[in-house]
Design an enzyme around this catalytic site. Structure first.
Site, PDB file in Angstrom:
ATOM      1  N   LEU A   1      11.176   1.425   6.830  1.00 45.90           N
ATOM      2  CA  LEU A   1      10.592   1.923   5.589  1.00 45.90           C
ATOM      3  C   LEU A   1      11.304   3.225   5.219  1.00 45.90           C
ATOM      4  O   LEU A   1      11.487   4.100   6.083  1.00 45.90           O
ATOM      5  CB  LEU A   1       9.098   2.197   5.793  1.00 45.90           C
ATOM      6  CG  LEU A   1       8.378   2.645   4.532  1.00 45.90           C
ATOM      7  CD1 LEU A   1       8.160   1.463   3.588  1.00 45.90           C
ATOM      8  CD2 LEU A   1       7.043   3.285   4.874  1.00 45.90           C
TER       9      LEU A   1
ATOM     10  N   LYS B   1       6.515  -1.821   1.824  1.00 42.84           N
ATOM     11  CA  LYS B   1       5.321  -1.255   2.473  1.00 42.84           C
ATOM     12  C   LYS B   1       4.154  -2.234   2.305  1.00 42.84           C
ATOM     13  O   LYS B   1       3.236  -2.027   1.512  1.00 42.84           O
ATOM     14  CB  LYS B   1       5.003   0.131   1.900  1.00 42.84           C
ATOM     15  CG  LYS B   1       4.133   0.976   2.836  1.00 42.84           C
ATOM     16  CD  LYS B   1       4.185   2.428   2.460  1.00 42.84           C
ATOM     17  CE  LYS B   1       3.201   3.286   3.237  1.00 42.84           C
ATOM     18  NZ  LYS B   1       3.356   3.278   4.690  1.00 42.84           N
TER      19      LYS B   1
ATOM     20  N   GLU C   1      12.161   2.514  13.887  1.00 42.14           N
ATOM     21  CA  GLU C   1      11.243   3.548  13.401  1.00 42.14           C
ATOM     22  C   GLU C   1       9.962   3.479  14.223  1.00 42.14           C
ATOM     23  O   GLU C   1       9.841   2.647  15.124  1.00 42.14           O
ATOM     24  CB  GLU C   1      10.927   3.346  11.914  1.00 42.14           C
ATOM     25  CG  GLU C   1      10.252   2.013  11.622  1.00 42.14           C
ATOM     26  CD  GLU C   1       9.960   1.779  10.148  1.00 42.14           C
ATOM     27  OE1 GLU C   1       9.723   2.744   9.404  1.00 42.14           O
ATOM     28  OE2 GLU C   1       9.944   0.598   9.762  1.00 42.14           O
TER      29      GLU C   1
ATOM     30  N   TYR D   1       0.823  -1.203   0.000  1.00 48.02           N
ATOM     31  CA  TYR D   1       0.000   0.000   0.000  1.00 48.02           C
ATOM     32  C   TYR D   1       0.858   1.254   0.000  1.00 48.02           C
ATOM     33  O   TYR D   1       2.063   1.194   0.206  1.00 48.02           O
ATOM     34  CB  TYR D   1      -0.953   0.004   1.212  1.00 48.02           C
ATOM     35  CG  TYR D   1      -0.309   0.340   2.536  1.00 48.02           C
ATOM     36  CD1 TYR D   1       0.527  -0.567   3.179  1.00 48.02           C
ATOM     37  CD2 TYR D   1      -0.518   1.577   3.143  1.00 48.02           C
ATOM     38  CE1 TYR D   1       1.126  -0.255   4.397  1.00 48.02           C
ATOM     39  CE2 TYR D   1       0.075   1.894   4.369  1.00 48.02           C
ATOM     40  CZ  TYR D   1       0.888   0.965   4.986  1.00 48.02           C
ATOM     41  OH  TYR D   1       1.480   1.274   6.187  1.00 48.02           O
TER      42      TYR D   1
END
Ligand code: PDD
Length: 293
Positions: free
Chosen positions: A207, A149, A182, A33
């Site tokens: 990411l 992702k 993250e 996505y």
């Protein structure tokens, strides 16, 4: 006004927007996505979002569902049909619908595509940035490829829920060596006491955020010193400032880590300046709704 979603070639009322029970995204999280910011009716950094979508698809050997130009048209149409001026557009591509089987279906299977768009309350984002947010730290228990992702977000949702229950807004994942990877849905940054910006190197452990790349552009333009390297929870706690970046709320100051104040416990000047300037460096698409200035 009722919301409209794009589902596999049709624009349908949001409440009737359905995917098949044997969609591979539903059964195996076999889908990728993108979330792209919409600002003043235009897509922010769409080239980088489309590039990343193509990369995610390639890494998982999912077919590109349509040309980039066609996808751009669908995305702009979805934004326009929902009359979104400031908000986000969501694009999901799954490997498609096939009888449940762990082995991959034939590569000729058409991927399934869903696009939705919604307005986001900019004022609420501004308020939270002015106050700053709290984060908690949690062990990074995700699969080994968060650089893709994919919709495999269960660890992220559980981590963010734990943050909410602890009175914080985001969870920072921490690797086995004690370094921050993250956030649950954002990249993590700190500012050192001598003004250097630090964010983790974009290898397979995080990411590569489009907003992260935009902020790096901004930092270079302002001749600030940047270090793309790992930093520990301890270093972050002792930093002058900390912030997170994501398409949903570009630069958001972090003022508490696990309940401990960062700096003086208020949003720092570097974070706020980067937030204010972020859209100076972004690519803006043509307007989704003809006539929006
Ligand atoms: N998430 N890291 C993770 C795990 C993310 O989910 C996101 C974005 C980011 C920031 O990437 P970008 O700057 O390209 O938005 C980093 C989106 C917003 C989401 O899942 O809703």
């Amino acid at each position: 006004m009722s919301r409209i979603a794009y589902v596999n070639g049709r624009y349908v009322p949001h409440r009737d927007a359905m995917v098949h029970i044997e969609d591979r995204g539903y059964q195996y999280a076999d889908a990728v996505y993108e979330v792209c910011e919409v600002s003043q009716g235009r897509l922010v950094d769409s080239t980088r979002h489309f590039d990343r979508l193509e990369r995610s698809l390639n890494e998982l050997r999912i077919r590109q569902p349509m040309s980039r130009g066609a996808l751009m048209t669908v995305v702009l149409q979805t934004v326009a049909r929902n009359r979104v001026r400031n908000g986000i557009v969501y694009v999901q591509v799954s490997r498609g619908v096939a009888p449940r089987d762990h082995f991959l279906p034939p590569p000729t299977l058409p991927p399934a595509v869903v696009v939705t768009a919604r307005a986001v309350d900019k004022a609420a984002g501004e308020r939270s940035a002015r106050k700053g947010i709290g984060v908690i730290t949690v062990p990074d228990n995700r699969w080994g490829r968060p650089d893709i992702k994919s919709v495999q977000l269960l660890p992220n949702t559980l981590a963010k829920q734990a943050a909410r229950e602890a009175g914080a807004s985001e969870a920072w994942f921490v690797d086995a060596t004690g370094n921050v990877t993250e956030g649950g849905s954002s990249n993590a940054w700190i500012v050192t006491h001598d003004g250097r910006l630090v964010t983790r190197q974009a290898d397979r452990s995080i990411l590569r955020g489009v907003t992260r790349t935009g902020v790096l552009d901004l930092v270079k333009r302002r001749n600030l010193t940047i270090e793309e390297r790992a930093f520990s929870v301890e270093e972050a706690r002792g930093a002058a400032e900390a912030f997170i970046t994501s398409a949903t709320n570009p630069v958001t100051p972090v003022v508490r880590i696990d309940g401990h104040p960062v700096g003086d416990g208020t949003p720092g000047p570097v974070s706020l300046a980067l937030r204010a300037a972020f859209h100076e460096v972004t690519e803006m698409s043509r307007p989704a709704i003809h006539g929006i200035k």
